[in-house]
Design a protein around this motif. Structure first.
Motif, PDB file in Angstrom:
ATOM      1  N   ILE A 130      81.599  93.160  -1.079  1.00  0.00           N
ATOM      2  CA  ILE A 130      80.486  93.730  -1.852  1.00  0.00           C
ATOM      3  C   ILE A 130      79.243  92.846  -1.727  1.00  0.00           C
ATOM      4  CG2 ILE A 130      79.695  94.226  -4.197  1.00  0.00           C
ATOM      5  CD1 ILE A 130      82.581  95.162  -4.776  1.00  0.00           C
ATOM      6  N   ALA A 131      79.419  91.525  -1.784  1.00  0.00           N
ATOM      7  CA  ALA A 131      78.276  90.611  -1.668  1.00  0.00           C
ATOM      8  C   ALA A 131      77.622  90.723  -0.296  1.00  0.00           C
ATOM      9  CB  ALA A 131      78.733  89.174  -1.929  1.00  0.00           C
ATOM     10  N   VAL A 153      77.649  93.338   1.742  1.00  0.00           N
ATOM     11  CA  VAL A 153      76.972  94.633   1.849  1.00  0.00           C
ATOM     12  C   VAL A 153      75.649  94.595   1.091  1.00  0.00           C
ATOM     13  CG1 VAL A 153      77.113  97.063   1.151  1.00  0.00           C
ATOM     14  CG2 VAL A 153      79.043  95.984   2.301  1.00  0.00           C
ATOM     15  N   MET A 154      75.629  94.003  -0.101  1.00  0.00           N
ATOM     16  CA  MET A 154      74.381  93.912  -0.865  1.00  0.00           C
ATOM     17  C   MET A 154      73.352  93.053  -0.137  1.00  0.00           C
ATOM     18  SD  MET A 154      75.886  93.657  -4.739  1.00  0.00           S
ATOM     19  CE  MET A 154      74.325  93.203  -5.429  1.00  0.00           C
ATOM     20  N   LEU A 155      73.781  91.962   0.483  1.00  0.00           N
ATOM     21  CA  LEU A 155      72.853  91.131   1.253  1.00  0.00           C
ATOM     22  C   LEU A 155      72.289  91.874   2.456  1.00  0.00           C
ATOM     23  CD1 LEU A 155      74.619  87.671   1.159  1.00  0.00           C
ATOM     24  CD2 LEU A 155      72.401  88.243   0.196  1.00  0.00           C
ATOM     25  N   VAL A 183      71.843  95.153   2.710  1.00  0.00           N
ATOM     26  CA  VAL A 183      70.883  96.150   2.225  1.00  0.00           C
ATOM     27  C   VAL A 183      69.560  95.474   1.867  1.00  0.00           C
ATOM     28  CG1 VAL A 183      70.411  97.731   0.309  1.00  0.00           C
ATOM     29  CG2 VAL A 183      72.617  97.798   1.464  1.00  0.00           C
ATOM     30  N   SER A 184      69.635  94.331   1.186  1.00  0.00           N
ATOM     31  CA  SER A 184      68.420  93.607   0.820  1.00  0.00           C
ATOM     32  C   SER A 184      67.663  93.139   2.064  1.00  0.00           C
ATOM     33  CB  SER A 184      68.787  92.414  -0.051  1.00  0.00           C
ATOM     34  OG  SER A 184      67.651  91.641  -0.318  1.00  0.00           O
ATOM     35  N   ARG A 188      65.825  96.040   3.719  1.00  0.00           N
ATOM     36  CA  ARG A 188      64.590  96.394   2.991  1.00  0.00           C
ATOM     37  C   ARG A 188      63.465  95.421   3.327  1.00  0.00           C
ATOM     38  NH1 ARG A 188      67.041  97.312  -2.965  1.00  0.00           N
ATOM     39  NH2 ARG A 188      68.130  99.258  -2.545  1.00  0.00           N
TER      40      ARG A 188
END
Length: 105
Positions: A47-48, A50-52, A54-55, A58
């Motif tokens: 999860i960490a 994947v969030m990194l 996505v960030s 962006r």
């Protein structure tokens, strides 16, 4: 002296073989699993990451957009409507407060 005792300890350590896989007596290799803690930590890491990602995506898009915007000549102080922004031309200047219309009438 320390080297000799270390070598003696290595020489007395049993070597792994087909019948001796280093497990506690009564356990087999298929009974050893990471358990709930291993699953939770792996899920957290996924999860960490994947969030990194996505960030980061962006931020890369934002930088590319800003580069395209500045390459098109829009960073010369012109607002998108074609008017000149006076605050952008004077680096230390602050914008004047809006006039009070109630006292003008």
């Amino acid at each position: 002296m320390f080297v000799a005792s270390g070598l003696q300890a290595l020489s007395t350590t049993p070597t792994p073989g087909p019948g001796n896989d280093g497990l506690r007596p009564g356990l087999t290799a298929d009974q050893v699993t990471p358990g709930l803690l291993g699953f939770v930590m792996t899920a957290f890491m996924v999860i960490a990451v994947v969030m990194l990602m996505v960030s980061m995506t962006r931020r890369i898009r934002r930088v590319r957009y800003q580069a395209q915007f500045s390459a098109s000549g829009q960073d010369s102080g012109e607002a998108p409507g074609g008017t000149v922004d006076t605050v952008a031309e004077q680096p230390g200047a602050e914008a004047a407060p809006p006039a009070d219309r109630s006292s003008a009438t």
